[in-house]
Design an enzyme around this catalytic site. Structure first.
Site, short mmCIF file in Angstrom:
data_model
loop_
_atom_site.label_atom_id
_atom_site.label_comp_id
_atom_site.label_asym_id
_atom_site.label_seq_id
_atom_site.Cartn_x
_atom_site.Cartn_y
_atom_site.Cartn_z
N ASP A 60 9.25 2.72 49.28
CA ASP A 60 10.21 3.27 48.31
C ASP A 60 9.74 4.64 47.82
O ASP A 60 10.40 5.28 47.02
CB ASP A 60 10.50 2.30 47.17
N SER A 61 8.60 5.11 48.37
CA SER A 61 8.19 6.51 48.18
C SER A 61 9.24 7.44 48.80
O SER A 61 9.21 8.64 48.56
CB SER A 61 6.82 6.77 48.78
N ASP A 70 9.79 -1.94 51.84
CA ASP A 70 9.61 -2.17 50.40
C ASP A 70 10.84 -2.77 49.78
O ASP A 70 11.97 -2.33 50.08
CB ASP A 70 9.36 -0.82 49.70
N LYS A 72 7.71 -5.86 51.38
CA LYS A 72 6.57 -5.67 50.48
C LYS A 72 7.07 -5.72 49.04
O LYS A 72 8.13 -5.17 48.73
CB LYS A 72 5.87 -4.33 50.76
N GLU A 111 5.78 -5.41 44.86
CA GLU A 111 4.74 -5.02 43.90
C GLU A 111 4.56 -6.10 42.84
O GLU A 111 5.54 -6.59 42.30
CB GLU A 111 5.14 -3.71 43.21
N GLU A 170 -3.67 -0.43 45.83
CA GLU A 170 -3.46 1.01 45.58
C GLU A 170 -4.28 1.49 44.40
O GLU A 170 -4.22 0.93 43.30
CB GLU A 170 -1.96 1.27 45.33
O1 KIV Z 1 6.19 3.31 48.81
C1 KIV Z 1 5.11 3.54 49.37
O2 KIV Z 1 4.97 4.51 50.13
C2 KIV Z 1 3.99 2.65 49.12
C3 KIV Z 1 2.65 3.05 49.64
C4 KIV Z 1 2.12 4.17 48.84
C5 KIV Z 1 1.73 1.91 49.72
O3 KIV Z 1 4.16 1.64 48.50
#
Ligand code: KIV
Length: 273
Positions: free
Chosen positions: A53-54, A92, A122, A124, A191
């Protein structure tokens, strides 16, 4: 000059992730958000691609990851999946798609798997999201955990500084990591936490840890591809190693193109019909 590892054509699966750790083989992971980049990373031999989600930061230009929607994540994961043959594709779950309501979490994860061809999600967080993770796992969807700095909680923590420096926070992280392994997560992103703590977690767990700013004791590493390729010059935390300066390359290439257009040099006789 490093060589790629495309000799190994065998598909990376979540169970292969776990056996890589058992064999002491480090896991390489990078983010990608589109077909072209995903194909390049896959051809270079990357083990796993995270549709992070970056994307909110590096693709959409937002200050945080919070605005990302489930539809947007599915779109990015679809694009990535089309470019990948070997790497494991992990998507994510975006902010608001899994917290608080485990049934909604399950529906969100099912949409990601059905519509994007991602192979895992993924999530969090630790104990706070345990019920959601368990429900998703019960549907046969592999889950990668994510502890330490969890950017979706930026408004709670107020800073992107290193997490789990205090004994209390380190103890909670350890307990969460053990719990995530126990309920069935296949891997865990750590992280921005102290390297000693990440090493301890990695030694205790049999599932692999994938570090970002968590030191060399992790079982694998992940970076945001824009950061490691030098496309995102404003961002240079201590943990980041830049492997290319594509921002400068692009700037120079575009500058030369502009000059060629302005002077009438482009296109020349061989570049027209
Ligand atoms: O969203 C992302 O890119 C991440 C990584 C930084 C692990 O969660």
């Amino acid at each position: 000059m490093s060589t790629n590892t495309t000799d190994d054509k065998k598909k990376v699966t979540t169970s292969r992730f776990i056996s890589m750790k058992a064999k002491g083989e480090k896991i390489s992971m990078l983010t990608a958000y589109d077909y072209t980049m995903a194909k390049l990373l896959d051809e270079a031999g990357i083990d796993a691609i995270l549709v992070g989600d970056s994307a909110s930061n590096v693709m959409a230009g937002n200050a945080t990851t919070l605005p990302m929607t489930l539809d947007q994540m599915i779109y990015h994961a679809q694009c990535v999946s089309r470019g990948v043959e070997r790497a494991l594709v992990v998507c994510d779950m975006p902010f608001g798609s899994y917290q608080g309501d485990s049934l909604e979490a399950l529906h969100s994860a099912v949409r990601i798997m059905k519509e994007s061809r991602a192979e895992a999600v993924k999530i969090e967080g630790g104990s706070e999201v345990r019920e959601s993770i368990e429900r998703i796992l019960s549907a046969g969807i592999p889950v990668m955990g994510h502890l330490g700095l969890t950017p979706q909680s930026i408004n709670k923590f107020g800073t992107y500084a290193v997490r789990a420096k205090s004994d209390d926070e380190a103890e909670k992280l350890l307990a969460d990591a053990r719990m995530l392994e126990e309920i069935g997560c296949f891997a865990l992103v750590l992280e921005k936490i102290p390297a000693a703590l990440a090493t301890r977690v990695s030694e205790e767990l049999s599932i692999p840890t994938i570090g970002i700013g968590a030191g060399n004791g992790c079982d694998g590493q992940v970076l945001v591809v824009h950061d490691m390729l030098g496309l995102n010059k404003g961002f240079s935390p201590k943990f980041l190693r830049r492997y290319a300066d594509l921002g400068t390359e692009i700037n120079s290439a575009v500058g030369r193109y502009i000059d060629d257009v302005k002077t009438g040099d482009f296109p020349n006789a061989s570049e027209q019909y």
